[in-house]
Write a protein that holds these residues in place. Sequence first.
Motif, PDB file in Angstrom:
ATOM      1  N   ILE A  31      39.187  39.247  36.467  1.00  0.00           N
ATOM      2  CA  ILE A  31      40.167  39.385  35.383  1.00  0.00           C
ATOM      3  C   ILE A  31      39.747  40.515  34.447  1.00  0.00           C
ATOM      4  CG2 ILE A  31      41.261  38.234  33.432  1.00  0.00           C
ATOM      5  CD1 ILE A  31      40.709  35.587  34.859  1.00  0.00           C
ATOM      6  N   GLY A  32      40.658  41.455  34.235  1.00  0.00           N
ATOM      7  CA  GLY A  32      40.374  42.557  33.321  1.00  0.00           C
ATOM      8  C   GLY A  32      39.522  43.661  33.910  1.00  0.00           C
ATOM      9  N   SER A  33      39.297  43.635  35.235  1.00  0.00           N
ATOM     10  CA  SER A  33      38.435  44.648  35.860  1.00  0.00           C
ATOM     11  C   SER A  33      39.208  45.919  36.187  1.00  0.00           C
ATOM     12  CB  SER A  33      37.819  44.098  37.150  1.00  0.00           C
ATOM     13  OG  SER A  33      36.933  43.046  36.881  1.00  0.00           O
TER      14      SER A  33
ATOM     15  N   ILE B 234      43.240  55.705  43.918  1.00  0.00           N
ATOM     16  CA  ILE B 234      44.241  55.428  42.880  1.00  0.00           C
ATOM     17  C   ILE B 234      43.670  54.375  41.945  1.00  0.00           C
ATOM     18  CG2 ILE B 234      46.544  54.517  42.409  1.00  0.00           C
ATOM     19  CD1 ILE B 234      47.412  55.619  45.082  1.00  0.00           C
ATOM     20  N   PRO B 235      43.541  54.688  40.658  1.00  0.00           N
ATOM     21  CA  PRO B 235      42.979  53.709  39.721  1.00  0.00           C
ATOM     22  C   PRO B 235      43.984  52.598  39.424  1.00  0.00           C
ATOM     23  CG  PRO B 235      43.674  55.675  38.547  1.00  0.00           C
ATOM     24  CD  PRO B 235      43.849  55.969  39.997  1.00  0.00           C
ATOM     25  N   GLY B 236      43.456  51.425  39.163  1.00  0.00           N
ATOM     26  CA  GLY B 236      44.283  50.289  38.800  1.00  0.00           C
ATOM     27  C   GLY B 236      43.482  49.305  37.985  1.00  0.00           C
ATOM     28  N   VAL B 237      44.150  48.268  37.525  1.00  0.00           N
ATOM     29  CA  VAL B 237      43.484  47.193  36.797  1.00  0.00           C
ATOM     30  C   VAL B 237      43.987  45.860  37.329  1.00  0.00           C
ATOM     31  CG1 VAL B 237      43.153  48.555  34.699  1.00  0.00           C
ATOM     32  CG2 VAL B 237      45.208  47.153  34.946  1.00  0.00           C
ATOM     33  N   ILE B 238      43.118  44.861  37.256  1.00  0.00           N
ATOM     34  CA  ILE B 238      43.528  43.500  37.610  1.00  0.00           C
ATOM     35  C   ILE B 238      43.777  42.735  36.326  1.00  0.00           C
ATOM     36  CG2 ILE B 238      42.706  41.297  38.508  1.00  0.00           C
ATOM     37  CD1 ILE B 238      41.582  42.602  40.829  1.00  0.00           C
ATOM     38  N   SER B 239      44.915  42.069  36.269  1.00  0.00           N
ATOM     39  CA  SER B 239      45.220  41.334  35.055  1.00  0.00           C
ATOM     40  C   SER B 239      46.022  40.085  35.365  1.00  0.00           C
ATOM     41  CB  SER B 239      45.980  42.220  34.073  1.00  0.00           C
ATOM     42  OG  SER B 239      45.971  41.652  32.783  1.00  0.00           O
ATOM     43  N   ARG B 240      46.355  39.380  34.326  1.00  0.00           N
ATOM     44  CA  ARG B 240      47.214  38.208  34.410  1.00  0.00           C
ATOM     45  C   ARG B 240      47.899  38.052  33.045  1.00  0.00           C
ATOM     46  NH1 ARG B 240      44.067  32.527  33.520  1.00  0.00           N
ATOM     47  NH2 ARG B 240      42.903  33.095  31.650  1.00  0.00           N
ATOM     48  N   LYS B 241      48.664  36.999  32.879  1.00  0.00           N
ATOM     49  CA  LYS B 241      49.347  36.751  31.619  1.00  0.00           C
ATOM     50  C   LYS B 241      48.330  36.661  30.477  1.00  0.00           C
ATOM     51  CE  LYS B 241      51.586  32.913  31.684  1.00  0.00           C
ATOM     52  NZ  LYS B 241      52.490  31.741  31.648  1.00  0.00           N
ATOM     53  N   PRO B 242      48.583  37.338  29.332  1.00  0.00           N
ATOM     54  CA  PRO B 242      47.644  37.299  28.206  1.00  0.00           C
ATOM     55  C   PRO B 242      47.418  35.875  27.699  1.00  0.00           C
ATOM     56  CG  PRO B 242      49.256  39.036  27.890  1.00  0.00           C
ATOM     57  CD  PRO B 242      49.734  38.230  29.048  1.00  0.00           C
TER      58      PRO B 242
ATOM     59  N   TRP C  12      47.107  40.108  39.900  1.00  0.00           N
ATOM     60  CA  TRP C  12      47.744  41.250  40.524  1.00  0.00           C
ATOM     61  C   TRP C  12      47.042  42.533  40.096  1.00  0.00           C
ATOM     62  CZ3 TRP C  12      50.274  38.205  36.828  1.00  0.00           C
ATOM     63  CH2 TRP C  12      50.439  38.800  35.570  1.00  0.00           C
ATOM     64  N   ILE C  13      47.305  43.593  40.844  1.00  0.00           N
ATOM     65  CA  ILE C  13      46.751  44.916  40.548  1.00  0.00           C
ATOM     66  C   ILE C  13      47.875  45.791  40.021  1.00  0.00           C
ATOM     67  CG2 ILE C  13      45.563  46.937  41.466  1.00  0.00           C
ATOM     68  CD1 ILE C  13      44.457  45.118  43.684  1.00  0.00           C
TER      69      ILE C  13
ATOM     70  N   GLY D  60      46.994  46.924  53.737  1.00  0.00           N
ATOM     71  CA  GLY D  60      45.696  47.075  54.394  1.00  0.00           C
ATOM     72  C   GLY D  60      44.785  48.089  53.752  1.00  0.00           C
ATOM     73  N   ASP D  61      45.261  48.821  52.732  1.00  0.00           N
ATOM     74  CA  ASP D  61      44.366  49.739  52.019  1.00  0.00           C
ATOM     75  C   ASP D  61      43.298  48.933  51.284  1.00  0.00           C
ATOM     76  OD1 ASP D  61      45.509  52.106  52.817  1.00  0.00           O
ATOM     77  OD2 ASP D  61      46.727  52.370  51.011  1.00  0.00           O
ATOM     78  N   PRO D  62      42.030  49.383  51.332  1.00  0.00           N
ATOM     79  CA  PRO D  62      40.956  48.647  50.667  1.00  0.00           C
ATOM     80  C   PRO D  62      40.901  48.917  49.171  1.00  0.00           C
ATOM     81  CG  PRO D  62      40.054  50.568  51.752  1.00  0.00           C
ATOM     82  CD  PRO D  62      41.526  50.540  52.092  1.00  0.00           C
ATOM     83  N   VAL D  63      40.349  47.973  48.457  1.00  0.00           N
ATOM     84  CA  VAL D  63      40.226  48.056  47.000  1.00  0.00           C
ATOM     85  C   VAL D  63      38.804  47.683  46.621  1.00  0.00           C
ATOM     86  CG1 VAL D  63      41.152  47.265  44.793  1.00  0.00           C
ATOM     87  CG2 VAL D  63      42.615  47.246  46.836  1.00  0.00           C
ATOM     88  N   THR D  64      38.228  48.396  45.669  1.00  0.00           N
ATOM     89  CA  THR D  64      36.918  48.022  45.131  1.00  0.00           C
ATOM     90  C   THR D  64      36.980  48.035  43.606  1.00  0.00           C
ATOM     91  OG1 THR D  64      36.007  50.275  44.948  1.00  0.00           O
ATOM     92  CG2 THR D  64      35.738  49.136  47.068  1.00  0.00           C
TER      93      THR D  64
END
Length: 352
Positions: free
Chosen positions: A96-98, A109-117, A136-137, A154-158
């Motif tokens: 969460i929040g990563s 491609i940069p992204g963030v993982i989040s959820r409802k505040p 979700w990302i 199928g694209d990997p995420v780290t």
Amino acid sequence: MEASSYEFLKQLLHTPSPSGYERPIQDVVRKYVASFADEVKTDLHGNVIACKNPGAKTRVMLAGHCDQIGMLITHFHDSGFLYAQTIGGWDAQQLIGSRMVVWTDKGPIPGVISRKPIHLLTDEERKQITKLEDLWIDIGSKSKAESQELVRIGDPVTLQLGFQEMRNSLANSPAMDNKTGLWTIVEALRRASSQSLQVGLYAVSTVAEEIGLRGAQTSAFGVDPHIGIAVDVTHATDCPTIDKRQQGDIALGNGPVIFRGPNMNPHVTERLIQTAKDNMIPHQLSASGRAVPNDANALQLNRAGCATGLVSLPNRYMHSAVEMVSLEDLDRTADLLAAFVVGLTGEEDFTP
């Protein structure tokens, strides 16, 4: 730690390698070992095998897995958000929040993982443990179509990769598990290669450890070692809330951890301990009464059996974005492994 070795470590930690997508980091390994290994090859599974003195009668294999835990894109939300399943063992609370990176054919491609505040969570939702399927990302897309132009299923995420030095020779980074073990076996090969070797030394960057020790199994079959030592991380217990009565008293900075137990050959273990003493290398002992969940397991069961040892690096906060190790522990572990191998005549009998 020499400057070139230090730069190699940082390069490993800045290179993505989720299980099944290890090619980028294996390219880094191949390039680095080429200057001191007699042979370097990649098998059909993707394991990189670097060898010194390949004609020797007795073969010693050092295994350090290169893969890290990650994620895999599985679904596009109509609004452009991405859903993913895990590669390896994740604690959803850690995500969460990563900050994340999706590794696509078009580039990262940069992204963030989040959820409802938290402000919008109901009282019941606040009591619940977060589930991975509820996360979700967000890559900033405005629509599903925009996301699909960039990302494929199928694209990997780290986690966002990085390396940060800290006080007392400590450092933190994602994927210290097990890029530090990989660094150690490669560095042991480099250090041993400048000395007189009477055995064949194989340093193997194994793949797919996080999804079932798969690379160690296939590479060990190919190498067919008489002696095998796996190098992985183990839990440092020098922080609050960990029960040392079962996990042992393991601290960052106190040297490599030599494991004892039924998964390890007792003669290999005792020789590792004596080598550490003879070379005044600080070391720690730990025990496991079961088959260990790392490459030492696969090594021991290879073909008709392999005299197996397990040397581990203390790691705080394993499988998180801030895995922490001691750089001094890495250096000492490489010294221990090099001294162990150089001390072998090839005539030893490790039959229990």
